[in-house]
Design a protein around this motif. Structure first.
Motif, PDB file in Angstrom:
ATOM      1  N   PHE A   8       0.823  -1.220   0.000  1.00 35.85           N
ATOM      2  CA  PHE A   8       0.000   0.000   0.000  1.00 35.85           C
ATOM      3  C   PHE A   8       0.855   1.267   0.000  1.00 35.85           C
ATOM      4  CE2 PHE A   8      -4.083  -1.717  -0.182  1.00 35.85           C
ATOM      5  CZ  PHE A   8      -4.146  -2.848   0.607  1.00 35.85           C
ATOM      6  N   TYR A  57       3.689   1.635  -1.644  1.00 35.94           N
ATOM      7  CA  TYR A  57       3.985   1.852  -3.051  1.00 35.94           C
ATOM      8  C   TYR A  57       2.843   2.586  -3.739  1.00 35.94           C
ATOM      9  CZ  TYR A  57       8.135  -1.057  -3.922  1.00 35.94           C
ATOM     10  OH  TYR A  57       9.399  -1.562  -3.980  1.00 35.94           O
ATOM     11  N   TYR A  58       1.608   2.047  -3.626  1.00 37.09           N
ATOM     12  CA  TYR A  58       0.475   2.618  -4.338  1.00 37.09           C
ATOM     13  C   TYR A  58       0.166   4.039  -3.888  1.00 37.09           C
ATOM     14  CZ  TYR A  58      -0.952  -1.263  -7.247  1.00 37.09           C
ATOM     15  OH  TYR A  58      -0.998  -2.217  -8.231  1.00 37.09           O
ATOM     16  N   GLN A  59       0.472   4.347  -2.631  1.00 40.97           N
ATOM     17  CA  GLN A  59       0.172   5.692  -2.132  1.00 40.97           C
ATOM     18  C   GLN A  59       1.080   6.729  -2.774  1.00 40.97           C
ATOM     19  OE1 GLN A  59      -2.270   6.291   0.633  1.00 40.97           O
ATOM     20  NE2 GLN A  59      -2.073   8.278  -0.367  1.00 40.97           N
ATOM     21  N   PHE A  60       2.335   6.359  -3.046  1.00 42.04           N
ATOM     22  CA  PHE A  60       3.292   7.385  -3.454  1.00 42.04           C
ATOM     23  C   PHE A  60       3.880   7.217  -4.853  1.00 42.04           C
ATOM     24  CE2 PHE A  60       3.202   9.627   0.376  1.00 42.04           C
ATOM     25  CZ  PHE A  60       3.146   8.737   1.425  1.00 42.04           C
ATOM     26  N   TRP A  61       3.625   6.103  -5.535  1.00 44.52           N
ATOM     27  CA  TRP A  61       4.332   5.850  -6.786  1.00 44.52           C
ATOM     28  C   TRP A  61       4.000   6.876  -7.867  1.00 44.52           C
ATOM     29  CZ3 TRP A  61       2.393   2.323 -11.112  1.00 44.52           C
ATOM     30  CH2 TRP A  61       0.990   2.319 -11.180  1.00 44.52           C
ATOM     31  N   GLY A  62       2.762   7.401  -7.828  1.00 39.96           N
ATOM     32  CA  GLY A  62       2.352   8.346  -8.851  1.00 39.96           C
ATOM     33  C   GLY A  62       3.078   9.683  -8.787  1.00 39.96           C
ATOM     34  N   LEU A  63       3.795   9.916  -7.695  1.00 38.98           N
ATOM     35  CA  LEU A  63       4.489  11.192  -7.541  1.00 38.98           C
ATOM     36  C   LEU A  63       5.822  11.217  -8.278  1.00 38.98           C
ATOM     37  CD1 LEU A  63       3.850  11.669  -3.705  1.00 38.98           C
ATOM     38  CD2 LEU A  63       2.465  12.513  -5.615  1.00 38.98           C
ATOM     39  N   PHE A  64       6.266  10.061  -8.772  1.00 45.12           N
ATOM     40  CA  PHE A  64       7.581   9.984  -9.408  1.00 45.12           C
ATOM     41  C   PHE A  64       7.455   9.715 -10.895  1.00 45.12           C
ATOM     42  CE2 PHE A  64       9.784  10.010  -5.452  1.00 45.12           C
ATOM     43  CZ  PHE A  64       8.987   9.323  -4.563  1.00 45.12           C
ATOM     44  N   GLY A  65       8.456  10.160 -11.630  1.00 47.57           N
ATOM     45  CA  GLY A  65       8.522   9.868 -13.054  1.00 47.57           C
ATOM     46  C   GLY A  65       8.864   8.410 -13.288  1.00 47.57           C
ATOM     47  N   GLU A  66       8.736   7.982 -14.561  1.00 49.06           N
ATOM     48  CA  GLU A  66       8.909   6.556 -14.861  1.00 49.06           C
ATOM     49  C   GLU A  66      10.321   6.078 -14.530  1.00 49.06           C
ATOM     50  OE1 GLU A  66       7.068   8.539 -17.055  1.00 49.06           O
ATOM     51  OE2 GLU A  66       5.287   7.631 -16.157  1.00 49.06           O
ATOM     52  N   ILE A  79       2.848   0.384 -15.130  1.00 48.78           N
ATOM     53  CA  ILE A  79       3.384   1.664 -15.614  1.00 48.78           C
ATOM     54  C   ILE A  79       3.487   1.657 -17.138  1.00 48.78           C
ATOM     55  CG2 ILE A  79       5.460   3.113 -15.685  1.00 48.78           C
ATOM     56  CD1 ILE A  79       5.995   2.111 -12.790  1.00 48.78           C
ATOM     57  N   GLN A  83      10.641   5.662 -10.886  1.00 53.04           N
ATOM     58  CA  GLN A  83       9.851   4.504 -10.449  1.00 53.04           C
ATOM     59  C   GLN A  83      10.622   3.210 -10.700  1.00 53.04           C
ATOM     60  OE1 GLN A  83       6.229   5.016 -12.663  1.00 53.04           O
ATOM     61  NE2 GLN A  83       5.265   6.280 -11.108  1.00 53.04           N
TER      62      GLN A  83
END
Lengths: 352, 273
Positions: free
Chosen positions: A89, A91-100, A152, A103
C-alpha cells in the motif's frame, strides 16, 4: 555430531530433558543411582551441548520457552503479512508522484535492498523469526516490482512473470531454511504449471480455476521432487512437497465431484461427478495408508481431512433432506466409526 | 559458497535480469513504427470514481470505454472491467473460424447442452472509432426519438408518453455527445489479415483480448464475452498534471493512444480542451 538444522537441534535438547526427567524418576524409585562424579560428568556434558545448541540455533530449553516460541512463530507470520501489506500500500500511495525512470530505479532498488536486508538479518538471527519476516517482505517487494512495472508500461499480463517469483521464493527457502518461503514457491509453481496446462487446453491463464484437472500434472511434479532431491538438511521440506502435491489432487477432485461440467472429460457431468467422488475416496484412503506406512504425518492428516470432507458431502447429498437431528446423528456415528478405524490402525503401527 | 553469498548473488541476478527483460520488452514495443495511433476523447475513457481504494493510489490509470453492438436494437454501455457481451458479429460461424469447437453437437441438432472443448481463446480485437457501427447506434437513437414523438403527437395528454419521449431525447443526446464512439467490430487470430481488412490505423485499433464462450446446460445459445487483456492505460507522470485527480469531475481532453509492435498500448499525449 553437529545437528544439520534447528529442528534436529531442538530434538537433541528435548531428548536431554526427557533423559534427565526419566533419570530422576529411576533414582527416586531406587532402580539406579549415579555417583557424584558420574552426575557431574553428565551435567557438565549436557550443559556444554545445550549452550552450543542455544548459541547456534536459539533452541528452547524449557517448556515455557517452547510455548513462547510457538507464539512467536504465529506472531512473526502475522507480522510478515502485515509488513508485506504495508509495502504494497505504501507503493500505491506514493508511486504516482515519481517519473517513470525514478519509479523503475525505486522498484528495483527496493527489491535489491530488501534482499540485502534478508542476508544481513540471517547472519544475526539464529532463531529465524526475523529472517522469515524479512524474506516475505523481500518477496513482496519483488512481486510488486514486476506488477507495477507492468502497470506503468501497460505490459500485457503473462503467466511467465510467475517464474522469477517462484525462483526467488525457492532461493530464499533453501538459503534461509524457511518452510514458509518454500510454500510460497510451491504455490507459484502450482499456479504456473496449471496455467500453462490450461492455456494449451483453451483456458486463459488467469482463469486457471475453471479446469481443475489442470492441477494434476503439477501434483505429479510435486510428488516427484522429494524422491529425486534429498532434503536431509532441510527439516519439513519433503513433507511440504508431498502435502501440496496431495492438495493438488484432492481439491480438484472435490470440486469436480460436485461440478462435473468443468472437466476436460467428454462424459455427462453426472457421471464425471460420480467418478471423481469415488476417486476422491480412493485417493484419500491411499494417502492415509501410504502415509501411515512411511511415517509421513502430513499425508495421513491431509488424507483423513479430505476423506471426512468427501464423506460428509456425500452424506449431505444422500440425507440432506432428513430431519436435522437424524442427519447429524448419522454424521457423528460415521465420525466415530472413522475414529475406531484409525485407533486400530494406530494400535497396529505400535505393535509393528 | 555460503548460503548468504548465494542468496545475494543469485537473488540480485534474478531481480536485475527480470527487470532487464521487462524493460527490453517495453523498449522493443515502443521502438520502430507503431502498429497504430489514434486520438481519443474523454468519451472513450472510463473516468475513475475516486472511491476509497482509488484515493490511496497516487497513480492514474484510465480504462478504455468500448462498446459492442449486441443486435440490431441495442449497443452495450461501457464498463470499467472492459467486458463486451454478445456482439452481433460474433456468430456461430465466426466462433468456428476462431477455433471454438463444440463437443457433442452433431449434424443439424440445435444448440443444447454445451460442452465446449475450447471455452477461452486469446484473440485480436478490432476497435473502430466513430465508424459505421457508432453511426448506426446514433441512427437508432434518432429513430427512437422520432417514434416516441409521433406516439406523443397521437396522444398529447399521456404523461407516460411525454416521459418516454423525454427519455428518448436524453438518450440521443448522450449517444451524440457523451457515450463512447469506440466499438468492437471484429476479432481474429492473425494481425496481418486483420490489418488488410482494416487498414486505417487512425480509425482502427487492434488489441489483444480474451474471448470467453460458454453455454448453460439445457438452454439454447451461447454467451460470448470479450475482455481486453490490458484494458487500463497508465497516464505517464509527465502528463499527469494535465488531468485532475478523481473524484474530481471528468475533464474534456483528447489523448493520443499509440499501440506498439507487441500490441501494448500507451498514452503518448494528452490535450485539455
Amino acid at each position: 555430531m553437529h545437528p544439520p538444522h534447528r529442528n534436529a537441534a531442538q530434538q537433541r535438547a528435548d531428548d536431554i530433558q526427557v533423559f534427565l526427567t526419566e533419570l530422576a524418576r529411576l533414582e527416586a524409585q531406587g532402580i539406579v543411582r549415579l555417583s557424584d562424579a558420574q552426575r557431574q560428568a553428565v551435567t557438565t556434558h549436557h550443559d556444554g551441548v545445550l549452550a552450543g545448541l542455544t548459541a547456534d540455533f536459539d533452541i528452547d530449553c524449557s517448556t515455557s520457552a517452547r510455548q513462547l516460541s510457538l507464539g512467536m512463530r504465529v506472531v512473526s507470520f502475522l507480522a510478515a503479512l502485515a509488513l508485506g501489506a504495508f509495502v504494497f500500500f505504501l507503493y500505491y500511495q506514493f508511486w504516482g508522484l515519481f517519473g517513470e525512470t525514478s519509479q523503475v530505479v525505486i522498484l528495483a532498488g527496493v527489491a535489491l535492498g530488501s534482499l540485502g536486508l534478508v542476508a544481513w538479518i540471517q547472519g544475526v538471527d539464529p532463531s529465524g523469526y526475523f529472517t522469515k519476516l524479512a524474506a516475505l517482505v523481500a518477496f513482496t517487494c519483488f512481486v510488486l516490482n514486476v506488477i507495477l512495472l507492468g502497470e506503468i508500461f501497460n505490459v500485457t499480463p503473462t503467466n511467465h512473470a510467475i517464474l522469477p517469483w517462484a525462483a526467488l521464493a525457492f532461493l530464499l527457502a533453501y538459503t534461509c531454511d524457511l518452510r514458509l518461503m518454500l510454500a510460497v514457491g510451491i504455490c507459484c509453481v502450482i499456479a504456473y504449471v496449471s496455467a500453462r496446462v490450461g492455456e494449451h487446453s483453451g483456458v486463459y491463464w488467469l482463469s486457471l480455476g475453471k479446469r481443475p484437472e489442470s492441477y494434476f500434472p503439477v501434483a505429479a511434479l510435486l510428488f516427484t521432487v522429494p524422491r529425486i532431491i534429498p532434503h536431509q538438511r532441510f527439516a519439513g521440506f519433503d513433507a511440504l512437497y508431498r502435502v501440496f502435491g496431495l492438495l493438488c489432487v484432492l481439491l480438484p477432485m472435490l470440486v469436480l465431484g460436485h461440478w462435473g461440467s468443468s472437466s476436460y472429460l467428454l462424459l455427462p457431468p453426472s457421471r464425471i461427478e460420480g467418478l471423481y467422488q469415488l476417486g476422491g475416496f480412493a485417493v484419500s484412503a491411499l494417502a492415509i495408508w501410504l502415509g501411515a506406512r512411511r511415517g509421513w504425518a502430513g499425508m495421513v492428516n491431509t488424507g483423513i481431512v479430505f476423506f471426512i470432507i468427501f464423506l460428509f458431502t456425500k452424506f449431505f447429498d444422500w440425507w440432506g433432506d432428513l430431519p436435522k437431528w437424524l442427519f447429524f446423528l448419522a454424521m457423528a456415528l460415521s465420525a466415530i466409526a472413522v475414529l475406531v478405524f484409525l485407533k486400530g490402525l494406530r494400535a497396529r503401527s505400535l505393535r509393528a | 559458497m555460503t548460503p548468504r553469498k548465494l542468496l545475494l548473488i543469485a537473488g540480485a541476478a534474478m531481480i536485475l535480469t527480470t527487470n532487464a527483460v521487462l524493460l527490453a520488452g517495453v523498449a522493443y514495443n515502443r521502438s520502430g513504427t507503431p502498429e497504430s495511433r489514434m486520438v481519443l476523447s474523454e468519451r472513450e475513457f472510463v473516468w475513475p470514481r475516486g472511491d476509497d481504494s482509488e484515493s490511496e493510489n497516487s497513480g492514474l490509470s484510465l480504462p478504455l470505454a468500448w462498446r459492442v453492438s449486441m443486435d440490431e436494437t441495442q449497443a452495450s454501455t461501457p464498463k470499467e472491467d472492459g467486458l463486451g457481451i454478445n456482439p452481433a458479429w460474433l456468430n456461430e460461424q465466426r466462433l468456428a473460424e476462431l477455433g471454438f469447437k463444440r463437443g457433442g453437437a452433431t449434424g443439424d441438432r440445435p444448440l443444447g447442452v454445451d460442452h465446449l472443448l475450447m471455452s477461452e481463446r486469446g484473440v485480436l480485437l478490432v476497435l473502430e472509432l466513430a465508424g459505421s457501427t457508432w453511426q448506426q447506434a446514433l441512427q437508432r437513437a434518432e429513430q427512437r426519438v422520432a417514434r416516441q414523438a409521433s406516439l406523443r403527437e397521437a396522444n398529447p395528454d399521456s404523461e407516460e408518453l411525454a416521459a418516454e419521449e423525454k427519455k428518448a431525447r436524453r438518450e440521443w443526446a448522450r449517444e451524440a455527445h457523451e457515450k463512447s464512439r469506440l466499438f468492437a467490430v471484429d476479432a481474429g487470430a492473425d494481425l496481418a489479415s486483420l490489418r488488410t481488412r482494416y487498414p486505417d490505423k487512425s480509425r482502427y485499433l487492434i488489441l489483444p483480448a480474451i474471448l470467453h464462450v460458454y453455454g448453460v446446460a439445457g438452454r439454447q445459445g451461447l454467451t460470448r464475452q470479450i475482455q481486453l487483456r490490458a484494458n487500463q492505460l497508465h497516464v505517464p507522470h509527465a502528463l499527469r498534471g494535465l488531468l485532475p485527480s478523481p473524484p474530481a469531475a471528468k475533464p474534456s481532453f483528447t489523448a493520443t493512444v499509440t499501440v506498439g509492435r507487441k500490441l501494448e498500448p500507451w498514452i503518448e499525449a494528452v490535450t485539455r480542451r
